[in-house]
Design an enzyme around this catalytic site. Structure first.
Site, short mmCIF file in Angstrom:
data_model
loop_
_atom_site.label_atom_id
_atom_site.label_comp_id
_atom_site.label_asym_id
_atom_site.label_seq_id
_atom_site.Cartn_x
_atom_site.Cartn_y
_atom_site.Cartn_z
N THR A 123 42.41 32.07 17.90
CA THR A 123 41.45 31.02 17.56
C THR A 123 40.76 30.51 18.82
O THR A 123 41.33 30.58 19.92
CB THR A 123 42.17 29.85 16.87
OG1 THR A 123 41.28 28.72 16.76
CG2 THR A 123 43.39 29.40 17.65
N ASP A 124 39.56 29.97 18.65
CA ASP A 124 38.86 29.37 19.80
C ASP A 124 39.56 28.12 20.30
O ASP A 124 39.35 27.67 21.43
CB ASP A 124 37.41 29.05 19.44
CG ASP A 124 37.25 28.12 18.23
OD1 ASP A 124 38.27 27.74 17.61
OD2 ASP A 124 36.09 27.78 17.91
N GLU A 125 40.47 27.55 19.50
CA GLU A 125 41.13 26.31 19.88
C GLU A 125 42.08 26.48 21.07
O GLU A 125 42.45 25.50 21.72
CB GLU A 125 41.88 25.70 18.69
CG GLU A 125 40.95 25.27 17.57
CD GLU A 125 41.62 24.34 16.57
OE1 GLU A 125 42.43 23.50 17.00
OE2 GLU A 125 41.32 24.46 15.37
N TYR A 147 49.25 23.03 17.13
CA TYR A 147 48.78 24.28 16.51
C TYR A 147 48.17 25.20 17.56
O TYR A 147 48.53 26.38 17.68
CB TYR A 147 47.75 23.98 15.42
CG TYR A 147 46.86 25.16 15.11
CD1 TYR A 147 47.38 26.34 14.61
CD2 TYR A 147 45.48 25.10 15.34
CE1 TYR A 147 46.57 27.44 14.34
CE2 TYR A 147 44.65 26.18 15.08
CZ TYR A 147 45.21 27.35 14.58
OH TYR A 147 44.40 28.43 14.32
N LYS A 151 49.41 29.00 19.02
CA LYS A 151 48.57 30.20 19.02
C LYS A 151 48.40 30.74 20.44
O LYS A 151 48.39 31.96 20.65
CB LYS A 151 47.22 29.90 18.39
CG LYS A 151 47.27 29.59 16.90
CD LYS A 151 47.79 30.76 16.08
CE LYS A 151 46.79 31.89 15.99
NZ LYS A 151 47.27 32.99 15.11
#
Length: 318
Positions: A123-125, A147, A151
């Site tokens: 994810t970009d997060e 979260y 990741k």
């Protein structure tokens, strides 16, 4: 070719399976734990497909993985994850177990089975927030919620198996996905379905947090390209250059659905809410000749129509 897909009853995973079945004759093994976000209704129209087999189970369960993940598997695409930021803030334990420990179990089995490629869906997060410019694949990771941290941990594990054991891997980091089959706790489907139920739209803070949005089928095309043609060990950002504030998204949905802004209810911002995510997608465009095909407005209209035409699907979830 045989492809093992984890989390294939979830939002992006089920869309990816639909994409594969529409375009290839690959054999698909689909694993999903069927948590609240995993939904067999996402697979109902392909339940009779002879080249798709579904198994319910947890990727943390080594015995289960050894049973369904055999040496005939060519590719692994790991979508399986706990993904909702708010839930990770309330309880991060299951995020660490599924997103990190589960990935390790899959990596170990992939080594034993000598697969062609292991694709980790990230994810970009993991990059954290950025005020100006865009993140590229070489930027340092700076996750700001449990979260995103889980990741990022999985990404590091995947890279370590490539460097240490020469396991062929790729990592994809996409911007915010939207489209059919997305669980209605996420912003776009939540607001669409709330409008259909004549409920207020709870918008965090001042609504000025910025995200890049990509229609899920554009992401599926990118993942497929990376799985088959990605360079060994490489990370690929998948962005569509559709930066919008959450308020802009909300107003766009209201406009298409012929509602006014009185439906917006501003609520207290969540802890650690990143201001802006933005991805540089030049690498995948130049190396794999991928381009997003669906504009944000067209994709949003398609998404709204899907939820309008599939009330039975989402009403039981809400």
């Amino acid at each position: 070719m045989k492809i093992l897909i984890t989390g294939g009853a979830g939002f992006i995973g089920s869309n990816f399976i639909h994409y594969l079945l529409e375009n290839y004759d690959d054999q698909i093994i689909n694993i999903d734990k069927l948590t609240y976000a995993g939904n067999l209704d996402n697979l109902r129209n392909i339940s009779s497909a002879k080249n798709h087999k579904f198994y319910q189970g947890d990727i943390i369960n080594k015995d289960f993985i050894e049973e369904v993940f055999d040496k005939s598997v060519d590719y692994v695409v790991n979508f399986a994850a706990e993904t909702h930021v708010d839930r990770s803030i309330d309880n991060s334990n299951k995020f660490i177990k599924t997103n990190v420990e589960g990935t390790q179990v899959l990596l170990d089995r992939a080594l034993e089975c000598d697969i062609k490629n292991f694709v980790q869906i990230s994810t970009d997060e993991v990059y954290g927030s950025i005020k100006k410019g865009k993140f590229n694949e070489n930027n340092m990771l700076n996750p700001n919620n449990p979260y995103a941290a889980s990741k990022a941990g999985a990404d590091f594990l995947v890279k370590s198996y490539n460097n240490t054991y020469n396991l062929p891997v790729n990592i994809t980091r996409s911007s915010n996905n939207y489209g059919p089959y997305q669980y209605p706790e996420k912003l776009i489907p939540l607001f669409i379905t709330n409008i259909m139920q004549d409920k207020k739209l709870p918008l965090y803070g001042d609504g000025k947090n910025i995200r890049d949005w990509i229609y899920v089928k554009d992401n599926c095309r990118a993942i497929d390209l990376i799985m088959r043609k990605g360079k060994n060990g490489e990370i690929y950002n998948i962005g569509a250059n559709n930066e919008k504030t959450n308020l802009e998204i909300t107003k766009a949905i209201l406009k298409i659905m012929n509602k006014d802004e009185s439906m917006i209810r501003y609520v207290k911002d969540r802890p650690g809410h990143d201001y802006r995510y933005a991805l540089n997608n030049e690498k995948i465009k130049s190396e794999l000749e991928w381009q997003p095909r669906i504009s944000f407005n067209k994709g949003l209209i398609k998404t709204i129509k899907w939820y309008q035409n599939n009330k039975k699907w989402w009403k039981k979830l809400k």
